[in-house]
Design an enzyme around this catalytic site. Structure first.
Site, PDB file in Angstrom:
ATOM      1  N   SER A 121       3.917  -9.702   0.339  1.00  0.00           N
ATOM      2  CA  SER A 121       2.614 -10.373   0.341  1.00  0.00           C
ATOM      3  C   SER A 121       2.544 -11.451   1.411  1.00  0.00           C
ATOM      4  O   SER A 121       1.497 -12.059   1.610  1.00  0.00           O
ATOM      5  CB  SER A 121       2.340 -11.001  -1.026  1.00  0.00           C
ATOM      6  OG  SER A 121       3.374 -11.909  -1.374  1.00  0.00           O
ATOM      7  N   HIS A 142       0.443  -3.966  -1.132  1.00  0.00           N
ATOM      8  CA  HIS A 142       0.541  -5.184  -1.934  1.00  0.00           C
ATOM      9  C   HIS A 142      -0.235  -5.023  -3.230  1.00  0.00           C
ATOM     10  O   HIS A 142      -1.472  -5.010  -3.231  1.00  0.00           O
ATOM     11  CB  HIS A 142       0.015  -6.393  -1.162  1.00  0.00           C
ATOM     12  CG  HIS A 142       0.017  -7.648  -1.977  1.00  0.00           C
ATOM     13  ND1 HIS A 142      -1.086  -8.474  -2.075  1.00  0.00           N
ATOM     14  CD2 HIS A 142       0.982  -8.207  -2.764  1.00  0.00           C
ATOM     15  CE1 HIS A 142      -0.798  -9.479  -2.871  1.00  0.00           C
ATOM     16  NE2 HIS A 142       0.446  -9.336  -3.297  1.00  0.00           N
ATOM     17  N   GLU A 154      -3.677  -3.773  -1.796  1.00  0.00           N
ATOM     18  CA  GLU A 154      -3.977  -3.937  -0.376  1.00  0.00           C
ATOM     19  C   GLU A 154      -3.058  -3.017   0.432  1.00  0.00           C
ATOM     20  O   GLU A 154      -1.841  -3.002   0.211  1.00  0.00           O
ATOM     21  CB  GLU A 154      -3.745  -5.383   0.051  1.00  0.00           C
ATOM     22  CG  GLU A 154      -4.679  -6.374  -0.624  1.00  0.00           C
ATOM     23  CD  GLU A 154      -4.369  -7.805  -0.231  1.00  0.00           C
ATOM     24  OE1 GLU A 154      -5.247  -8.461   0.362  1.00  0.00           O
ATOM     25  OE2 GLU A 154      -3.251  -8.275  -0.519  1.00  0.00           O
ATOM     26  N   ASN A 192      -3.740 -13.105  -0.934  1.00  0.00           N
ATOM     27  CA  ASN A 192      -2.947 -14.329  -0.972  1.00  0.00           C
ATOM     28  C   ASN A 192      -3.410 -15.364   0.051  1.00  0.00           C
ATOM     29  O   ASN A 192      -3.122 -16.553  -0.098  1.00  0.00           O
ATOM     30  CB  ASN A 192      -1.463 -14.016  -0.777  1.00  0.00           C
ATOM     31  CG  ASN A 192      -0.802 -13.612  -2.077  1.00  0.00           C
ATOM     32  OD1 ASN A 192      -1.335 -13.854  -3.145  1.00  0.00           O
ATOM     33  ND2 ASN A 192       0.350 -12.983  -1.990  1.00  0.00           N
TER      34      ASN A 192
END
Length: 292
Positions: A121, A142, A154, A192
Site C-alpha cells: 500500500s 491493494h 486497487e 491510503n
C-alpha cells in the site's frame, strides 16, 4: 488465465494475509497460506475459520459452503510448498528488500505463468517487481482492510507489467467478488493517500481531547456513512502497521500529514496494537480478527 478455480498462494498470515486467504477460499479457490512462523500461521488459519464460523452464525453463509471453504485452506512454512500455485499474493510487511527477495525466490519455485500480486500500500510496484526475473507478471493489488468485508481492490501496474497479467488479475479479482479500480503506481495509490492523513487527524483529535474515541467513531458512522469508525478500523489494522505505513509514505512524500502522531508511538511501545494483542483503542476478549 481463465475463470476456472485456481490454486492461490498467500504470503504472510497476518491481518491482511489471513483476510486475503479468506477472500480466495470463499471464492472457491484452493488456498495455500504461507508464513515462516508456525504460531503466526496457526493464528492466521484460526482467523479464517473464525470468519466463516461467524458468517454462518449471522446467516450470511451456508454451513456446507463454510466447511468447503475451510477445507480448501492449507498452511505451509515452506516457500517451496507454493510450487503448484497459479496466483501468489504477497501480503508481508512493508519492506521492499523482503518483498523483492520473496519474488526472486519464487521465480525458481513456481511456473513462469504464475501471476505475482503484491498487496503493498506504500511501496512502488515497479521496485518490488524488479526482484523477479519476469517483472511483466507482477501486479499491485491493494485490498482494502478488512479484506473479507471491503469490496474494493486497487490495481496498479508496474512499469513492466504486461497487458495479459493486468487482465488476468482483474478477472481473478472479479472471480472472488471484488470491485476493482485502476490506479497509477504512486505512493499510497488512491485509498491510503487519503486515508492515512485522515486517520492521523482522528488520532490527533483524540489526543487533544476534542472528543472520546466512542464519540468520534459514532460521528464517522452516523454522519459520514463509513462501515466502522477510525479507531475500530485501526484496531483491526494494528497500530504497528499504521505506524509503518505512515512512515513509509512520509519518507516518500515528506508531507507532515503522513507522520504518525505521538500517541501511535506510545501505543506501539506499550504493545497496545489492537485486536491482535487484545488491547488497542478498545479492549478485546477474543484476539481473533473475526472472533465472536
Amino acid at each position: 488465465m481463465s475463470n476456472d478455480k485456481k490454486i492461490v498462494g498467500v504470503l504472510g498470515a497476518g491481518t491482511m494475509g489471513s483476510g486475503i486467504a479468506t477472500v480466495a477460499a470463499r471464492g472457491g479457490h484452493r488456498v495455500l497460506l504461507f508464513d515462516i512462523d508456525e504460531a503466526n500461521l496457526r493464528r492466521g488459519i484460526e482467523n479464517v475459520h473464525a470468519f466463516f464460523d461467524k458468517s454462518v452464525k449471522l446467516g450470511k453463509l451456508d454451513a456446507s459452503a463454510a466447511e468447503a471453504a475451510k477445507q480448501s485452506l492449507e498452511g505451509t512454512t515452506e516457500l517451496k510448498g507454493l510450487a503448484p500455485c497459479d496466483v501468489v499474493i504477497e501480503a508481508v510487511f512493508e519492506d521492499l528488500a523482503l518483498k523483492r527477495d520473496l519474488f526472486g525466490q519464487l521465480d525458481d519455485i513456481v511456473s513462469e505463468s504464475t501471476l505475482f500480486h503484491t498487496n503493498t500500500s506504500t511501496l512502488p510496484v515497479t521496485g518490488i517487481a524488479a526482484g523477479s526475473r519476469l517483472p511483466e507478471r507482477v501486479v499491485g493489488t491493494h485490498y482494502c482492510n478488512p479484506a473479507p468485508l471491503m469490496k474494493l481492490v486497487e490495481v496498479a501496474d508496474g512499469r513492466h507489467t504486461a497487458a495479459w497479467a493486468h487482465q488476468a488479475t482483474v478477472e481473478f479479482l472479479h472471480s472472488v467478488g471484488k470491485t476493482t479500480v485502476v490506479t497509477k503506481d504512486r505512493p499510497g495509490f488512491i485509498v491510503n493517500r487519503f486515508l492515512i492523513p485522515w486517520e492521523n487527524s482522528c488520532i490527533n483529535a483524540l489526543e487533544n481531547g476534542w472528543a472520546t474515541k466512542e464519540e468520534i467513531d459514532a460521528a464517522v458512522l452516523g454522519a459520514l456513512g463509513h462501515p466502522m469508525g477510525p479507531f475500530r478500523l485501526l484496531d483491526i489494522v494494528g497500530m504497528d502497521i499504521h505506524q509503518q505505513v505512515s512512515m513509509r509514505l512520509y519518507e516518500q512524500l515528506r508531507d507532515p500529514r503522513f507522520y504518525p502522531p505521538p500517541m501511535v508511538d506510545r501505543m506501539v511501545a506499550a504493545g497496545d496494537l489492537g485486536r491482535k494483542t487484545g488491547r488497542g483503542f478498545y479492549t478485546y476478549d477474543d484476539t481473533r480478527l473475526f472472533g465472536a
